[in-house]
Motif scaffolding. Structure first.
Motif, PDB file in Angstrom:
ATOM      1  N   ALA A  30       0.896  -1.188   0.025  1.00  0.00           N
ATOM      2  CA  ALA A  30       0.046   0.060  -0.166  1.00  0.00           C
ATOM      3  C   ALA A  30       0.898   1.436  -0.068  1.00  0.00           C
ATOM      4  N   ALA A  31       1.901   1.232   0.593  1.00  0.00           N
ATOM      5  CA  ALA A  31       2.744   2.337   0.782  1.00  0.00           C
ATOM      6  C   ALA A  31       3.073   2.652  -0.662  1.00  0.00           C
ATOM      7  N   GLU A  32       3.374   1.723  -1.544  1.00  0.00           N
ATOM      8  CA  GLU A  32       3.876   2.017  -3.114  1.00  0.00           C
ATOM      9  C   GLU A  32       2.832   2.588  -3.938  1.00  0.00           C
ATOM     10  N   LEU A  33       1.536   2.869  -3.343  1.00  0.00           N
ATOM     11  CA  LEU A  33       0.203   2.960  -4.088  1.00  0.00           C
ATOM     12  C   LEU A  33      -0.313   4.293  -3.661  1.00  0.00           C
ATOM     13  N   SER A  34       0.393   5.316  -3.031  1.00  0.00           N
ATOM     14  CA  SER A  34       0.055   6.429  -2.392  1.00  0.00           C
ATOM     15  C   SER A  34      -0.612   7.343  -3.214  1.00  0.00           C
ATOM     16  N   GLU A  35      -0.925   7.166  -4.634  1.00  0.00           N
ATOM     17  CA  GLU A  35      -1.727   8.259  -5.411  1.00  0.00           C
ATOM     18  C   GLU A  35      -3.067   7.526  -5.546  1.00  0.00           C
ATOM     19  N   HIS A  36      -3.220   6.373  -5.094  1.00  0.00           N
ATOM     20  CA  HIS A  36      -4.623   5.553  -5.261  1.00  0.00           C
ATOM     21  C   HIS A  36      -5.199   5.538  -3.919  1.00  0.00           C
ATOM     22  N   GLU A  37      -6.497   5.012  -3.905  1.00  0.00           N
ATOM     23  CA  GLU A  37      -7.438   4.879  -2.603  1.00  0.00           C
ATOM     24  C   GLU A  37      -7.088   3.326  -2.481  1.00  0.00           C
ATOM     25  N   VAL A  38      -6.297   3.024  -1.335  1.00  0.00           N
ATOM     26  CA  VAL A  38      -6.201   1.598  -1.108  1.00  0.00           C
ATOM     27  C   VAL A  38      -6.755   1.245   0.356  1.00  0.00           C
TER      28      VAL A  38
END
Length: 472
Positions: A30-38
């Protein structure tokens, strides 16, 4: 993009009353997907009536991508979870990852039936999963996503893997993405931290090298301390260190323990898994661990029989085992002793000797597993060639506590019965309730231990030893 990351409800042990552990790897993804709603859901915290809970959550969140992490023994649950996801949000892309996907990807993608997932990611998932999301948004081709297995005109292609991650560039885990966060060790708030990845040892029963290769990589101690400070800010009381083999570098471990004290982080207690040889390699390590409030060490003893240690390629560590247990207990650190039985030449006496040895050593809890032919391990191939694997396919029984092999002298049923009986004697012995770490460290700890042990007995009589009895 809306992304849901799911951890399965199965626990390899059945200590659900005592410990509930989060999936730290999904927080790292999740830390690598900061631009998305995770959002992250650890289904171990749902435990009962999982299907209606998950259906309601999916209907409300409507994720576009769903990542599913699964060990081999969890794959049957993963199939059910994927079926629920497919029926509730049919347009969502399903991505399978974790140990089972990595070690069994060829079998999972070469079956005649259409796989239940759309994509499979092998090995470390942080960068690969982020790259797949970019590809699904049209910013990258699927062929450019490292370690991705994907269907191309009806046949699965397996993209080459990339180099292992440089851990110095991995951001801190995104724990705020968790939907559920009530993880506990007894009555204390629990969370996990990672300080290193991988192992260079060649133990035949282990699948870690199949995941990462034979290597050892470390996070900078400054990063570890920053993560621990975040856990303290979140109210964490117990910290489980999830490293594969933190004692490959004992002086570094000693420095970490001292840094924990220096930064005032020893108000939290620590639980860790170590090797026998590593824990005694640096004479300053155990005293430093005691000062840093390391409350319990899972010690990989594996066996007290020289022929078994040789088979596991562990070396003769018996003297070091005595030293490790004695010194840990002298410094007030609890010891959970990990042992493995059910080896090709084991008979009744060899198995009973393991339990007798655990009492002689005065470990606080013997954690005795049956040798298990996990996918991707050398011992699986060796036991298959010897005709000693009695259950090669029902992986949900691969918890380590249900026997899936026989020996040259015992059937699978005999193995199970001996293990169960010796475990019952150990779990209901006076040693478990008088002066034991797991009781003396916890208010009302004895009651929880007793109730948990009754759960175990119920499992043995029902034939589902140590399985976490979650319900869909």
């Amino acid at each position: 993009m809306k992304i849901l990351l799911l951890a399965m409800p199965d626990a390899a042990n059945n200590f659900h009353r005592i410990i509930k552990v989060p999936n730290l790897g999904l927080c790292s993804l999740a830390a690598e997907l900061s631009e998305h709603e995770v959002k992250i859901v650890d289904l171990v915290l749902v435990h009962r009536n999982i299907r209606p809970w998950l259906e309601a959550f999916l209907a409300e969140f409507q994720p576009q991508v769903i990542g599913i992490s699964s060990m081999s023994f969890q794959y049957r649950s993963a199939l059910t979870v994927m079926e629920i996801c497919r029926n509730t949000v049919p347009r969502a892309k399903l991505v399978l990852g974790g140990y089972h996907a990595t070690l069994s990807y060829l079998e999972l993608t070469s079956q005649p039936a259409v796989p239940p997932f759309d994509y499979l990611i092998r090995g470390e998932g942080e960068q690969a999963f982020a790259a797949l999301v970019d590809a699904l948004e049209g910013e990258l081709s699927l062929a450019a996503v490292p370690a991705l297995s994907w269907s191309d005109e009806g046949a699965f292609r397996h993209n080459p893997t990339d180099q292992l991650l440089d851990l110095q560039r991995v951001p801190l885990p995104a724990r705020d993405a968790r939907v559920l966060d009530s993880f506990t060790y007894f009555d204390r708030k629990l969370d996990c931290v990672e300080t290193s990845r991988g192992c260079t040892m060649t133990c035949t029963f282990c699948s870690i090298t199949g995941m990462y290769g034979a290597n050892f990589r470390c996070h900078a101690l400054e990063r570890v301390i920053a993560d621990l400070k975040e856990l303290k800010r979140r109210g964490t009381q117990s910290v489980l260190i999830v490293d594969d083999n933190i004692t490959l570098d004992p002086p570094r471990f000693t420095r970490l323990a001292r840094a924990i004290v220096e930064h005032g982080l020893n108000s939290m207690e620590y639980l860790v898994q170590t090797s026998v040889a590593g824990i005694v390699a640096d004479p300053e390590l155990i005293p430093a661990l005691a000062e840093a409030n390391f409350a319990m060490v899972f010690l990989g003893i594996e066996s007290v029989l020289p022929e078994t240690l040789a088979m596991f390629q562990k070396g003769d560590i018996r003297e070091k085992t005595d030293q490790a247990v004695r010194r840990l207990r002298e410094h007030g650190i609890g010891v959970m002793g990990g042992f493995i039985v059910g080896n090709p030449d084991d008979g009744r006496e060899e198995i009973r000797e393991v339990f007798r040895a655990s009492r002689r050593l005065h470990v606080d809890l013997p954690y005795v597993q049956c040798v298990t032919p996990y996918p991707g391990t050398r011992i699986r191939q060796e036991l298959l060639e010897q005709g000693l694997v009695t259950n090669p396919d029902r992986l949900e029984r691969y918890t380590g506590f249900m026997c899936n092999v026989r020996t040259r002298r015992l059937t699978t049923g005999q193995l199970n019965r001996i293990m169960n009986w010796e475990n019952m004697k150990a779990f209901f012995s006076p040693q478990m309730f008088v002066g034991n770490y797991f009781v003396r460290r916890r208010e009302k700890g004895a009651l929880k231990v007793l109730l948990n042990n009754l759960d175990l007995v119920r499992g043995w009589f029902l034939g589902d030893q140590f399985r976490s009895r979650h319900r869909f």
